[in-house]
Structure formats: C-alpha cells, structure tokens
Scaffold this motif. Structure first.
Motif, PDB file in Angstrom:
ATOM      1  N   ASP A 128      43.952  26.951   0.541  1.00 57.18           N
ATOM      2  CA  ASP A 128      44.546  25.889   1.349  1.00 57.18           C
ATOM      3  C   ASP A 128      43.669  25.618   2.571  1.00 57.18           C
ATOM      4  OD1 ASP A 128      46.120  24.062   2.599  1.00 57.18           O
ATOM      5  OD2 ASP A 128      47.881  25.366   2.845  1.00 57.18           O
TER       6      ASP A 128
ATOM      7  N   ASP B 190      44.270  22.841   4.456  1.00 62.38           N
ATOM      8  CA  ASP B 190      45.016  21.815   5.182  1.00 62.38           C
ATOM      9  C   ASP B 190      44.727  21.962   6.676  1.00 62.38           C
ATOM     10  OD1 ASP B 190      46.760  19.662   5.314  1.00 62.38           O
ATOM     11  OD2 ASP B 190      48.529  20.932   5.594  1.00 62.38           O
TER      12      ASP B 190
ATOM     13  N   HIS C 117      47.734  18.732  -7.615  1.00 57.29           N
ATOM     14  CA  HIS C 117      47.274  20.119  -7.537  1.00 57.29           C
ATOM     15  C   HIS C 117      47.352  20.800  -8.907  1.00 57.29           C
ATOM     16  CE1 HIS C 117      46.147  23.819  -5.602  1.00 57.29           C
ATOM     17  NE2 HIS C 117      47.260  24.428  -5.961  1.00 57.29           N
TER      18      HIS C 117
ATOM     19  N   TYR D  56      48.277  14.466  -1.544  1.00 63.88           N
ATOM     20  CA  TYR D  56      47.905  15.508  -2.508  1.00 63.88           C
ATOM     21  C   TYR D  56      49.212  16.034  -3.090  1.00 63.88           C
ATOM     22  CZ  TYR D  56      45.198  19.327  -4.552  1.00 63.88           C
ATOM     23  OH  TYR D  56      44.588  20.190  -5.439  1.00 63.88           O
ATOM     24  N   SER D  57      49.658  15.372  -4.157  1.00 67.06           N
ATOM     25  CA  SER D  57      50.983  15.642  -4.713  1.00 67.06           C
ATOM     26  C   SER D  57      51.008  16.947  -5.492  1.00 67.06           C
ATOM     27  CB  SER D  57      51.405  14.493  -5.633  1.00 67.06           C
ATOM     28  OG  SER D  57      50.622  14.520  -6.813  1.00 67.06           O
ATOM     29  N   ALA D  58      52.206  17.404  -5.781  1.00 70.89           N
ATOM     30  CA  ALA D  58      52.385  18.598  -6.598  1.00 70.89           C
ATOM     31  C   ALA D  58      51.647  18.448  -7.925  1.00 70.89           C
ATOM     32  CB  ALA D  58      53.874  18.847  -6.829  1.00 70.89           C
TER      33      ALA D  58
ATOM     34  N   MET E 287      46.751  21.264   1.014  1.00 66.30           N
ATOM     35  CA  MET E 287      48.035  21.499   0.335  1.00 66.30           C
ATOM     36  C   MET E 287      49.200  20.741   0.977  1.00 66.30           C
ATOM     37  SD  MET E 287      47.738  23.600  -2.321  1.00 66.30           S
ATOM     38  CE  MET E 287      49.310  24.457  -2.559  1.00 66.30           C
ATOM     39  N   GLY E 288      49.161  20.556   2.293  1.00 64.40           N
ATOM     40  CA  GLY E 288      50.289  19.924   2.973  1.00 64.40           C
ATOM     41  C   GLY E 288      50.060  18.464   3.292  1.00 64.40           C
ATOM     42  N   GLY E 289      49.015  17.869   2.723  1.00 66.09           N
ATOM     43  CA  GLY E 289      48.689  16.473   3.031  1.00 66.09           C
ATOM     44  C   GLY E 289      49.644  15.510   2.346  1.00 66.09           C
ATOM     45  N   TYR E 290      49.634  14.263   2.839  1.00 69.53           N
ATOM     46  CA  TYR E 290      50.522  13.242   2.266  1.00 69.53           C
ATOM     47  C   TYR E 290      50.019  12.759   0.911  1.00 69.53           C
ATOM     48  CZ  TYR E 290      52.908  12.856   6.734  1.00 69.53           C
ATOM     49  OH  TYR E 290      53.631  13.123   7.857  1.00 69.53           O
TER      50      TYR E 290
END
Lengths: 391, 391
Positions: free
Chosen positions: B148, B150, B134, B129-131, B124-127
C-alpha cells in the motif's frame, strides 16, 4: 423539517421489491450499496457527501434500507430520504480520514442484522468502493461470504418509470437551453472559459420553471486543434474568427442527466466538412429510426452503421450508452451499450444517449440525441435541431 | 501540437526525484498511481478521463513516468504532459466497460518494466482504485508483491513550490470574485439555483486576467433550515426576505483549488447571532495568528480552540485540512489536518483551509480562511473580509 422527495412512496417500494427479488434469486442476504446513484434510487438520498465512506444497506430480513454515513450528513438523510429515523445511522467524526475505518462501523451494522456469516453483496467495480474499503470490510467480517453484486441495481434502474422519464424531459429542456446559451456566447475573441461559464450558468439556473443541478462530468468544450481530444479542459484563449467547437453538454434535474452534443462552426465551414455533418445526421437518424422495443442494442447499432457504410465510413467507439440518475464522476450506467455484440433487448422506459462522434484525421463532428424507448419507437428528450450549427 | 504545461521541466524533475527517493526508501520498485491529482502533479496530465481506468507509473529503473489510459485520451496526454511519446500508452476501446480488464493491459506494462516479481506500490485508499481493480491487478501479476503506497505522493505534495503558490493566489482571486458575485445575486425572491448559477459562472469565467476551472465538489449553498446540512443540494425555492445563507465556494486555477466560506444574513440578524459571528472571527484570527513554521497542526488548533473556550464554546469537527491540486470528488489532500493530536510540523509552502464552522442547535456560522505557511507566519490566499455579511 420539510422532506424533499421527488417520487411517490409506492415507487420507492417497487424499486426496493425488485432489488430484494434479485437478491433472493442470487442468494444474497445483505447488499451494501456504495454507488451514489444506487443509493439515490433506493432512498432518495441526495447530498455531495459520498467522498467519505457512505452506504445504503438492503437486507432481506429488514423492511427498509438503512443509510449509513458521516455524522454531519445525517441531516441530509433526514431531509432527502423517506427512511425512518432508526434506519439512518451515522459514524462519528473520529472515523474521518483517521486511522479508524468506517467499514468497522458498517460491519457492526451487518452484525446487528444477523450477518456475521451472511452472504454479503458488494459493488466491487464501483467508483466508491476502494481496494482498502473491501480489505477492511473483509477483515471486519471474517466469517461472511462476500460476493460481487456490482451492477445488480444498475440493471434494475435501466428501465425508467414515467416519473423518471418526466424528470429526464426536464433535464432535456435544460440541455437545450444550455446549447442555445453556449451558441449565443460563441464569437470571435470570446475566451473559451467564458463559453464554458455560460453553459455552466444555464445548467445550474435551469429554466424559469425549474432549476438545474451539477453534471457528473464537466461540459466538454473541445475547440480547434483540441476538438480531437474528447475530455480536454477549456483554456483562457480567445476564439479564432474561424474555428470548430465540439460542445458536449448535459442538463440535470434532480440528478437525472440528459446529454446533448453539437458541433458549431465559427465561420463558414468547408464544403467537405458540411458534407460530413450531413452524413453524420443521416446515420444518426437511421439509428434512431431503428429503435423499437424487442430489438437489441446491437441491431440499433447496425441501423446506424449501415447508413454510415453507404458513405464508406465507419465508427470505432460504441454508439451510445444507457443514462439516468447519476453522480460524479460518470453518467453512464455501465449496463447496456449501443454497440455490436450487445444483445440487450430494448424495453419501453430505457433511455440512451446516442452519440455518433465521427472523427476523420484531424476533424470531427459530434451531433447526438438522447432518447427514451417508447411502446412504438423512441421519444427524443431534447429538441435542439440535429444539424451542424454555423455562426 | 501546442503543449499546455504550467510548470517548468525542472520542477517536474524535482517532484519525480522526491517520489523516487521515497520509493527507494520503502523498497518499492514500481508505483502505480491511480489518483488524478498525483498523476497531474508528476506529469501535468489534465483531462476529465479518469472515470475509466488510468494510471501514471513510476519505476525506479525507468527515467520518466509512464501515462496509461484509454485510447481516445492519448491526445490529452500528448497535449498536457511533458512525457515522451514512448511513455504515453493507451488501451483500445474494447477494454472499456466490457469483460476485458484494463488492469491486464497495465500488468503487461509492469512486465515490460521487469516487474513480474517486483514490489509494486498501489494507492489502496484512493478514489480511483476499486476493489475489483486491485483484484484484477493481483490476479494478473501473481508473483509480484503488492504494498500500500496510498498518500506517498500526497505527503510530498503537501509542501508547495513558489509556482504552485502563485497559481493558488490566482485561485484565491477567483474565490473572492465568486463570493462578491454570489452576494450580489442574493435577494428576497431570488431562486436558490440562481444564486448557485451565479457562483458557478464566476468560478468558470474566473477573472478578466485568467480563467477558472470546475471545483472538486459543487459549491455548498446551504440556506435557511438547510444551513445545518453541510453538503445539501440547493433547491428551486425563492429566498425568503429574512434568512441565513452559508456559502462554501472554491476558486480553481489549473486544478489548484482555494476554498472560501462566508455566512450571509439576508435581513438584519439577531444580536445574539451577530455576537456568535464576532466570536467565530475572533477565534479564526487567533488560529491564524498561531500559524508559524515549526509549530504543529495540533498547536494551531489549540490557538483557535482556546480563543473559543474563552467564550464557553467548542468545535467538534477538525479545524482544517491541507489543500492544493485536486480533482473530483474531493479537494482535501488526506494528509495533515488542523486538529488535536495531529503532530505534523508546519513548513513554509504548506497550504490549508481553516474552516471553523460553528454550529449551535439550529444556527451556524461559517467564516473561513485559506492560507499558505510562510517563513514568518501565514499569507492569506483570499482577501474577502472575515465578517458576517448582512444584506
């Protein structure tokens, strides 16, 4: 502190007005821009700091944009933007890679702008707006109405001003210098990494008149059997005495990037390969000749593909894409593409990289041209001859 | 086609087993890894292609990982991973920057693995993997349970193998060579961009024994009044005859990155500045001496900050971070930090960049050290003397 601004204040004002007009049209009250090129376009901001959360906020009820980022990057905002100090905000280091979310801090700014129940635009498909960023933001502003404003600014950026084109001409000069330097370096026994190093040196050094910057993606230097792998990394291996190199380089000036690709044959190429190069250049020239304001991207592609078809060939991937200001990881503006079905109408000031890579089985030719659309046709932004280089 | 693998198959197998074990513990059936360093860690994949959607999938019920990306990058997967052809999948070009979503294609692979109702881990917090990624993915798999995951792989990556440490020693040699080259280049009247260009050339050329690679972020070359802006861009300006340069460089070998920062004074520095440098080095050495397996990150930070406190000084930002394999835009592994409150226990094979930048009003000193935790203490990964350089 000396300001490093590369455009007139009036130009920034015109860009902002265009964005606010589009926001009003879509009923967006507050726009949170996470994409570094959009941040740069509207404020001038330029520092490699966007790997921690960073936004430029445009609110219809607030005159200037607001930059918000990490505390240590506040100085870069003071140096590289025209924004008033009040419009440069920063979150403290305890938000960096910790359990606190910088999006809570940013939500506080939305509230300050009266945005608890606002219609808020975010760039859902951007590189720097992660799934978690969006989840955190939505949680912090439960009454707001989030809408996808991805590419809103990109579609405004697509027409470049004379000042932007001037920078892109400089970027083109750097690209030409890089290609000369790389071709000079190439020779039997030279390591692939040393060819790449020469290209990098020129990219950053630029020309004697102006310096360069880092590109959005590394130069692609695809050699021998890896010539068919477009994004492969170079190796430490020495070049064979007879091989083919596909060089995809980019000159960059104040973040405006101009790509340039050429194929270089080390040793005399086969006649059939030389012939393929001639066809590639003929089709590229036909594509360029078909560029004219009022035509569509699709029509330009047709000019190219018809020329190719006369030789019984076709190209699968798109023929090109819009270019301009960019940051890693990608230079493409994600708007217009030169491809079948793209009905974007060309306007003077649009800039594209036309890149007809031709791949046949295990050989390929890549001879490309970056150009600006002019009142009458096109202006090439690089001057390297469109030909297969033989060394 | 020649495979370019930099680790033994057994090492990849051990990495995969550790990830599957953690997945089983968390009840994750299928893990979708969007982060390029995690993809590289588990499969070897190395090409600059992650700016279009690309994943490595680990499923508990499937032996090998599966790579999925753009059709033209399939060749890079064949060349740089150990995966069987069946486990290299690619979506066609019509999914690239169009109205089709590559995440629909990837959801199809989840279904093929029996994953319609699976518990699916995403970063979820990766560079990368955009909104929108998801949102598309959740829409395409409405019955699946997304969790998640991450940093799941990052926390496994934190302990490096001997083979990884060997590559990081090479990266450290490149960093040393870059620093020598940059210091050689520095002189009154030399343009800032030419100092940067020299550093870049060495970064890519590497050493005579092994070549280098691009860094996750550009070298930071912060000069004069911009010495206080840590992520500023260099300019075209010539160096003054007396100024201070903070150089933050990184050597990279097969994507393993080792940073190295030094301050260089062009012209004789003030006595007070020289004294500040001595304090910075004393505290850095104290921090390094406190490194030992079994101690916590927080304890190491205390070793440093107590030495600093003896001179009445303190440092606000964290003292360092875990490093290893990386891709743009950031080298930090987003796991352990050398800072107060981080109770991560040091183990042999962990690698950190200790970076005690000292900033006082408008002057700063940055003298740093990358090191590996060993059985008895630490091993420095660069050999550039820890001192203020005066030229």
């Amino acid at each position: 502190m000396k300001k490093e601004l590369h455009f007139e204040r009036a130009e920034f004002a015109a860009r902002l007005a265009a964005v606010k007009k589009e926001m009003a049209k879509r009923g967006i009250d507050i726009l949170f821009l996470s994409e570094p090129p959009n941040q740069n376009y509207l404020t001038g901001y330029n520092a490699f700091s966007f790997y921690t959360p960073q936004m430029v906020i445009v609110a219809l009820n607030h005159d200037e944009p607001i930059w918000v980022g990490r505390f240590m990057d506040r100085v870069s905002a003071l140096m590289t933007t025209y924004l008033a100090d009040d419009n440069i905000r920063a979150y403290p280091d305890r938000y960096v890679q910790s359990t606190l979310s910088p999006y809570d801090f940013m939500a506080g700014l939305a509230k300050e702008l009266g945005g608890e129940k606002a219609r808020i635009g975010v760039e859902m498909g951007g590189y720097y707006y992660s799934a978690r960023a969006h989840a955190d933001f939505v949680r912090a502003l439960p009454l707001a109405n989030f809408v996808d404003a991805d590419l809103l600014v990109n579609w405004i950026r697509i027409v470049k001003s004379p000042a932007e084109i001037a920078l892109m001409r400089q970027a083109g000069c750097i690209a030409d210098a890089m290609m000369r330097r790389a071709i000079d370096e190439i020779g039997p026994g030279v390591r692939e990494c040393d060819v790449a190093a020469a290209a990098y040196h020129q990219m950053i050094s630029g020309t004697l008149d102006f310096g360069g910057s880092y590109s959005c993606s590394p130069p692609n230097i695809c050699i021998g059997e890896r010539a068919i792998a477009p994004h492969a990394h170079w190796t430490d291996e020495p070049l064979a005495s007879s091989t083919v190199l596909n060089l995809e380089l980019s000159g960059v000036r104040h973040r405006y990037q101009v790509p340039l690709s050429r194929t270089v044959s080390l040793g005399k190429p086969a006649r059939s390969y030389q012939k393929l190069a001639e066809i590639a250049v003929e089709a590229l020239n036909a594509g360029l000749e078909s560029v004219r304001p009022g035509r569509t991207c699709s029509e330009v592609e047709a000019g190219f593909s018809q020329a190719l078809a006369r030789h019984g060939l076709e190209k699968e991937a798109r023929l090109g894409y819009s270019i301009g200001v960019g940051f890693p990881p990608a230079v493409g503006e994600r708007t217009a593409s030169l491809r079948k079905g793209d009905e974007t109408v060309l306007r003077p000031g649009m800039v594209f990289h036309m890149m007809p890579g031709l791949w046949l089985d295990d050989v390929g030719i890549t001879i490309t041209q970056s150009f600006a659309v002019t009142d009458a046709g096109h202006e090439p932004l690089t001057s390297t001859p469109r030909t297969l280089f033989v060394k």
